[in-house]
Design an enzyme around this catalytic site. Structure first.
Site, PDB file in Angstrom:
ATOM      1  N   ASP A 192       0.846  -1.192   0.000  1.00  0.00           N
ATOM      2  CA  ASP A 192       0.000   0.000   0.000  1.00  0.00           C
ATOM      3  C   ASP A 192       0.883   1.245   0.000  1.00  0.00           C
ATOM      4  OD1 ASP A 192      -3.001   0.835   0.488  1.00  0.00           O
ATOM      5  OD2 ASP A 192      -1.767   2.161   1.718  1.00  0.00           O
ATOM      6  N   LEU A 193       0.607   2.170  -0.917  1.00  0.00           N
ATOM      7  CA  LEU A 193       1.394   3.395  -0.982  1.00  0.00           C
ATOM      8  C   LEU A 193       1.054   4.286   0.212  1.00  0.00           C
ATOM      9  CD1 LEU A 193       1.462   2.301  -3.964  1.00  0.00           C
ATOM     10  CD2 LEU A 193       1.767   4.686  -4.657  1.00  0.00           C
ATOM     11  N   ASP A 230      -4.702   2.424  -4.545  1.00  0.00           N
ATOM     12  CA  ASP A 230      -3.247   2.496  -4.377  1.00  0.00           C
ATOM     13  C   ASP A 230      -2.727   1.243  -3.668  1.00  0.00           C
ATOM     14  OD1 ASP A 230      -4.410   3.009  -1.941  1.00  0.00           O
ATOM     15  OD2 ASP A 230      -2.982   4.565  -1.352  1.00  0.00           O
TER      16      ASP A 230
END
Length: 355
Positions: free
Chosen positions: A179-180, A222
């Site tokens: 996960d960004l 994302d």
């Protein structure tokens, strides 16, 4: 027109050639007497149509038909089955097997055979177009339109398939959820266009950290996932995680904007953590949110002991990298003495960090 005739009866082959020679189409014939010879000729040359006898010694024409059906559609060809048998279900069997047409040998005339060839080629082209449409639809259904990576559906199907196979092969699987960190800030600050470009460049950069055999998917806005399959997967997951974190130490440059991006990674292991694909995903998700809670830009294993091993290894590698970058490594020589002779016999080289 290049025509391959596969028929063990020389009389029937000659009849076909004489019949087609009456047409306006110029034909070049290749003759074979068995299925194996026919397959060899097919793989060695390009043909416009195959005229295939159903009944032959050793292997029937239907066997060749089924083998040709497994060839890539780009390399396949229109096929007309020929037979002396008038069995009612024979034609249906051949058509189901992949032939475009079926003719009784006793009914073969110049007009009928030419018409059958034209119709077979037309059907084959329609089948080819239909298959291409299917492939295009399949790609849309299984791939993320922005990044070109596998999408969530494709990821879930692959994960279930790998778990089922691994239950027999005894291989292990590592599932990584990525996960960004603070990606929302990018969209809010620079706009969604920049955010989309960042996601595309992120996908490209992480792909370079993976092998071609490893599935990399975008499963949410994302959020990404990687499936790693290996005999020694715990080490592999750590190695890949290290590569990902290291690759992200270099900032992205999007339309003149420099963006530093980090990720939080959660990892679960099959069969160590669970034997169920859905639970494997859930456990990776838990580990990923733990990574975020602990400060982001790090990796968390679902299993506490695995987490300790990873952190120890990662801290050592980071400390060594920092020491090299800051030119803090000093070389020391420690003398080695012979206690009996009280003489110097050598030196041991030691690399230490100058703090």
């Amino acid at each position: 027109m290049n025509i391959l005739i596969v028929d063990d009866d020389i009389v029937d082959r000659e009849h076909i050639k004489r019949t087609l020679s009456k047409s306006d189409e110029k034909c070049h014939f290749t003759e074979t007497e068995s299925v194996d010879e026919g397959l060899a000729a097919f793989r060695a040359h390009k043909f416009d149509v195959i005229l295939l006898d159903y009944r032959m010694p050793q292997r029937d024409g239907i066997e060749m038909l089924l083998e040709l059906k497994n060839e890539p559609i780009e390399d396949s060809v229109a096929i007309i089955m020929l037979s002396n048998s008038e069995e009612s279900n024979l034609a249906l069997e051949c058509l189901k097997g992949g032939a475009q047409d079926f003719l009784l040998k006793i009914e073969v005339t110049a007009a009928r055979l030419n018409r059958a060839i034209v119709q077979a080629q037309t059907r084959f082209e329609l089948e080819r177009k239909l298959y291409q449409s299917y492939k295009n639809a399949k790609k849309v259904a299984e791939h993320d339109t922005l990044t070109g990576l596998a999408n969530r559906y494709s990821f879930e199907e692959t994960l279930k398939s790998n778990v089922n196979k691994s239950s027999r092969s005894k291989d292990s699987i590592s599932l990584m959820l990525i996960d960004l960190d603070h990606f929302k800030y990018v969209n809010d600050t620079h706009g969604h266009d920049i955010g989309d470009l960042l996601l595309k460049e992120f996908a490209t950069k992480i792909s370079h950290c993976l092998r071609d055999s490893e599935l990399f998917a975008r499963i949410g806005g994302d959020e990404f996932a990687v499936i790693l399959k290996n005999k020694n997967n715990n080490y592999l997951a750590t190695k890949v995680s290290d590569r990902i974190l290291t690759s992200l130490s270099t900032p992205f440059h999007i339309n003149g904007i420099e963006i530093q991006m980090s990720v939080s990674i959660g990892i679960s292991i099959y069969p160590d953590n669970t034997l169920n694909a859905d639970e494997l995903f859930k456990f990776s998700d838990i580990a990923m949110y733990r990574a975020k809670k602990l400060g982001r830009n790090q990796v968390c294993y679902f299993e506490d002991e695995m987490q300790k091993q990873f952190l120890l290894r990662y801290k050592k590698e980071q400390a060594l990298a920092n020491a090299i970058g800051n030119n803090q490594l000093l070389l020391h020589y420690q003398p080695i003495l012979c206690t009996k002779k009280q003489t110097l016999v050598g030196f041991e080289a030691l690399l230490r960090v100058d703090r």
